[in-house]
Design a protein around this motif. Structure first.
Motif, PDB file in Angstrom:
ATOM      1  N   PHE A  41      67.931  58.462  24.169  1.00  0.00           N
ATOM      2  CA  PHE A  41      66.683  59.071  23.695  1.00  0.00           C
ATOM      3  C   PHE A  41      66.410  60.294  24.549  1.00  0.00           C
ATOM      4  CE2 PHE A  41      62.112  59.782  23.598  1.00  0.00           C
ATOM      5  CZ  PHE A  41      61.853  59.719  22.238  1.00  0.00           C
ATOM      6  N   ARG A  42      66.014  61.385  23.888  1.00  0.00           N
ATOM      7  CA  ARG A  42      65.658  62.601  24.602  1.00  0.00           C
ATOM      8  C   ARG A  42      64.206  62.950  24.286  1.00  0.00           C
ATOM      9  NH1 ARG A  42      70.131  67.075  23.682  1.00  0.00           N
ATOM     10  NH2 ARG A  42      69.015  68.013  25.454  1.00  0.00           N
ATOM     11  N   TRP A  43      63.611  63.753  25.174  1.00  0.00           N
ATOM     12  CA  TRP A  43      62.198  64.097  25.041  1.00  0.00           C
ATOM     13  C   TRP A  43      62.059  65.435  24.331  1.00  0.00           C
ATOM     14  CZ3 TRP A  43      59.465  59.996  26.246  1.00  0.00           C
ATOM     15  CH2 TRP A  43      59.989  59.098  27.187  1.00  0.00           C
ATOM     16  N   PRO A  44      61.845  65.422  23.032  1.00  0.00           N
ATOM     17  CA  PRO A  44      61.733  66.693  22.319  1.00  0.00           C
ATOM     18  C   PRO A  44      60.375  67.334  22.536  1.00  0.00           C
ATOM     19  CG  PRO A  44      61.291  64.889  20.816  1.00  0.00           C
ATOM     20  CD  PRO A  44      61.658  64.256  22.142  1.00  0.00           C
ATOM     21  N   ALA A  45      60.352  68.636  22.589  1.00  0.00           N
ATOM     22  CA  ALA A  45      59.093  69.376  22.558  1.00  0.00           C
ATOM     23  C   ALA A  45      58.845  69.800  21.112  1.00  0.00           C
ATOM     24  CB  ALA A  45      59.170  70.597  23.469  1.00  0.00           C
ATOM     25  N   ARG A  46      57.590  69.754  20.681  1.00  0.00           N
ATOM     26  CA  ARG A  46      57.266  70.097  19.293  1.00  0.00           C
ATOM     27  C   ARG A  46      55.970  70.900  19.220  1.00  0.00           C
ATOM     28  NH1 ARG A  46      59.690  67.128  15.086  1.00  0.00           N
ATOM     29  NH2 ARG A  46      58.740  68.797  13.838  1.00  0.00           N
ATOM     30  N   PHE A  47      55.881  71.692  18.181  1.00  0.00           N
ATOM     31  CA  PHE A  47      54.625  72.322  17.804  1.00  0.00           C
ATOM     32  C   PHE A  47      53.951  71.473  16.740  1.00  0.00           C
ATOM     33  CE2 PHE A  47      56.895  76.077  19.345  1.00  0.00           C
ATOM     34  CZ  PHE A  47      55.899  76.788  19.995  1.00  0.00           C
ATOM     35  N   ILE A  48      52.625  71.365  16.803  1.00  0.00           N
ATOM     36  CA  ILE A  48      51.857  70.808  15.705  1.00  0.00           C
ATOM     37  C   ILE A  48      50.753  71.797  15.356  1.00  0.00           C
ATOM     38  CG2 ILE A  48      52.369  68.387  16.224  1.00  0.00           C
ATOM     39  CD1 ILE A  48      49.561  68.137  17.425  1.00  0.00           C
ATOM     40  N   ALA A  49      50.257  71.683  14.128  1.00  0.00           N
ATOM     41  CA  ALA A  49      49.206  72.576  13.650  1.00  0.00           C
ATOM     42  C   ALA A  49      48.338  71.824  12.654  1.00  0.00           C
ATOM     43  CB  ALA A  49      49.817  73.814  12.987  1.00  0.00           C
ATOM     44  N   GLU A  93      45.380  77.411  17.129  1.00  0.00           N
ATOM     45  CA  GLU A  93      46.114  77.331  15.865  1.00  0.00           C
ATOM     46  C   GLU A  93      47.300  76.374  15.953  1.00  0.00           C
ATOM     47  OE1 GLU A  93      45.962  81.514  13.767  1.00  0.00           O
ATOM     48  OE2 GLU A  93      46.227  81.783  15.934  1.00  0.00           O
ATOM     49  N   TYR A  94      47.925  76.322  17.112  1.00  0.00           N
ATOM     50  CA  TYR A  94      49.072  75.441  17.343  1.00  0.00           C
ATOM     51  C   TYR A  94      48.851  74.696  18.665  1.00  0.00           C
ATOM     52  CZ  TYR A  94      51.683  78.472  14.051  1.00  0.00           C
ATOM     53  OH  TYR A  94      52.094  79.203  12.960  1.00  0.00           O
ATOM     54  N   LEU A  95      49.589  73.609  18.804  1.00  0.00           N
ATOM     55  CA  LEU A  95      49.686  72.903  20.081  1.00  0.00           C
ATOM     56  C   LEU A  95      51.157  72.648  20.338  1.00  0.00           C
ATOM     57  CD1 LEU A  95      48.703  71.260  22.522  1.00  0.00           C
ATOM     58  CD2 LEU A  95      48.265  69.346  20.972  1.00  0.00           C
ATOM     59  N   PHE A  96      51.602  72.934  21.559  1.00  0.00           N
ATOM     60  CA  PHE A  96      53.004  72.735  21.936  1.00  0.00           C
ATOM     61  C   PHE A  96      53.042  71.734  23.071  1.00  0.00           C
ATOM     62  CE2 PHE A  96      56.959  74.384  24.141  1.00  0.00           C
ATOM     63  CZ  PHE A  96      57.841  73.939  23.166  1.00  0.00           C
ATOM     64  N   ALA A  97      53.742  70.596  22.845  1.00  0.00           N
ATOM     65  CA  ALA A  97      53.719  69.519  23.846  1.00  0.00           C
ATOM     66  C   ALA A  97      54.874  68.555  23.579  1.00  0.00           C
ATOM     67  CB  ALA A  97      52.380  68.785  23.801  1.00  0.00           C
ATOM     68  N   ASP A  98      54.866  67.438  24.304  1.00  0.00           N
ATOM     69  CA  ASP A  98      55.877  66.403  24.152  1.00  0.00           C
ATOM     70  C   ASP A  98      55.821  65.793  22.760  1.00  0.00           C
ATOM     71  OD1 ASP A  98      57.730  64.231  24.893  1.00  0.00           O
ATOM     72  OD2 ASP A  98      55.923  63.001  24.803  1.00  0.00           O
ATOM     73  N   ALA A 100      43.479  61.237  15.397  1.00  0.00           N
ATOM     74  CA  ALA A 100      43.813  62.507  14.754  1.00  0.00           C
ATOM     75  C   ALA A 100      43.175  62.636  13.376  1.00  0.00           C
ATOM     76  CB  ALA A 100      45.321  62.655  14.636  1.00  0.00           C
ATOM     77  N   GLU A 101      42.877  61.502  12.744  1.00  0.00           N
ATOM     78  CA  GLU A 101      42.246  61.488  11.424  1.00  0.00           C
ATOM     79  C   GLU A 101      43.016  62.308  10.394  1.00  0.00           C
ATOM     80  OE1 GLU A 101      38.245  62.797  12.324  1.00  0.00           O
ATOM     81  OE2 GLU A 101      37.577  60.713  12.581  1.00  0.00           O
ATOM     82  N   GLY A 102      44.341  62.312  10.537  1.00  0.00           N
ATOM     83  CA  GLY A 102      45.173  62.996   9.554  1.00  0.00           C
ATOM     84  C   GLY A 102      45.030  64.505   9.540  1.00  0.00           C
ATOM     85  N   CYS A 103      44.509  65.072  10.627  1.00  0.00           N
ATOM     86  CA  CYS A 103      44.203  66.508  10.643  1.00  0.00           C
ATOM     87  C   CYS A 103      45.416  67.408  10.679  1.00  0.00           C
ATOM     88  CB  CYS A 103      43.318  66.842  11.838  1.00  0.00           C
ATOM     89  SG  CYS A 103      44.182  66.748  13.450  1.00  0.00           S
ATOM     90  N   CYS A 104      46.493  66.892  11.293  1.00  0.00           N
ATOM     91  CA  CYS A 104      47.534  67.812  11.752  1.00  0.00           C
ATOM     92  C   CYS A 104      48.926  67.295  11.418  1.00  0.00           C
ATOM     93  CB  CYS A 104      47.401  68.029  13.262  1.00  0.00           C
ATOM     94  SG  CYS A 104      45.725  68.545  13.765  1.00  0.00           S
ATOM     95  N   THR A 105      49.910  68.160  11.579  1.00  0.00           N
ATOM     96  CA  THR A 105      51.288  67.791  11.291  1.00  0.00           C
ATOM     97  C   THR A 105      52.220  68.632  12.147  1.00  0.00           C
ATOM     98  OG1 THR A 105      52.895  67.467   9.496  1.00  0.00           O
ATOM     99  CG2 THR A 105      51.575  69.485   9.420  1.00  0.00           C
ATOM    100  N   TYR A 106      53.479  68.224  12.215  1.00  0.00           N
ATOM    101  CA  TYR A 106      54.469  69.014  12.927  1.00  0.00           C
ATOM    102  C   TYR A 106      54.677  70.355  12.233  1.00  0.00           C
ATOM    103  CZ  TYR A 106      56.072  65.050  15.773  1.00  0.00           C
ATOM    104  OH  TYR A 106      56.163  64.017  16.666  1.00  0.00           O
TER     105      TYR A 106
END
Length: 227
Positions: free
Chosen positions: A80-88, A147-152, A165-171
């Motif tokens: 398993f690796r720790w990916p970084a992702r953006f969500i918006a 506008e975006y969040l970049f994190a683990d 999150a209440e379904g607010c956001c997605t990758y």
């Protein structure tokens, strides 16, 4: 040996028995090796010392594979690796992240994190808004303050799939796996004198991958994939 307080990789099940992706993968590996394995839960910060003291044979937990670890122990290939992702936010219809697309756009980031360093290096024209912790950054995204969040990616997957999150956001866009910033990932850890065991674990991991058991376990514990 594992820890029982880090879902979905390892945690105590409803019956108190350790479970989680890393634990069930270890059990699947034991089956492929046709050996009987006992899983012991210990405090996370005691796992490597317990391994060195021969209180167990393998650590199956989220212990990062680092040069310091490899100086003391053997480890399998990463499972398993720790990916970084953006969500918006889903309602913003924002473009997929790129150096050009993020120019001038607000991106939430945890101050002092590897993700901040990566954003500075590869998205230099993004407008960084720093937060003291991930929870604060997630709340800001939910409110539309960034506008975006970049994190683990794993932490974000748990948040996206949760009630808060209440379904607010997605990758948005794909994953980022650069070892220099986000590490090698995690593998099963053994003592240096147990090289034959480490090789056997690697072989069994390959078989678990080939026969589809890895994918089955992954989908069980990661309803929203961090990758």
């Amino acid at each position: 040996m594992t820890d029982d307080e880090f879902p979905p990789l390892h945690f105590a099940g409803p019956d108190g028995v350790p479970t989680g992706f890393a634990v069930e993968l270890a059990r699947a590996v034991c089956e492929r090796l046709t050996v009987t394995c006992t899983v012991q839960a210990r405090r996370f910060d005691t796992l490597l010392d317990a391994l060195a003291d021969k209180q167990g044979d393998v650590v199956a937990a989220a212990v990062p594979l680092t040069p310091g670890l490899r100086a003391r122990f053997l480890a399998t290939r990463p499972y398993f690796r720790w990916p970084a992702r953006f969500i918006a936010r889903k309602d913003r219809n924002l473009p997929a992240p790129s150096a050009t697309a993020l120019a001038g756009r607000n991106v939430g980031i945890v101050e002092g994190s590897a993700h901040e360093a990566y954003l500075k290096a590869f998205f230099p024209n993004a407008t960084r808004k720093t937060f003291t912790d991930l929870s604060a950054a997630q709340s800001a995204l939910k409110r539309g303050e960034v506008e975006y969040l970049f994190a683990d990616g794993l932490s974000l997957a748990l948040w996206l799939n949760g009630q808060e999150a209440e379904g607010c956001c997605t990758y948005s866009g794909g994953d980022y796996l650069e070892n220099r910033y986000f590490g090698e990932g995690i593998g099963f850890v053994t003592r240096t004198e147990d090289a034959a065991l480490a090789r056997a674990l690697d072989d069994a991991l390959q078989r678990v991958w080939d026969d589809g058991k890895y994918a089955e376990l992954y989908l069980r514990f990661f309803p929203i994939s961090p990758f």
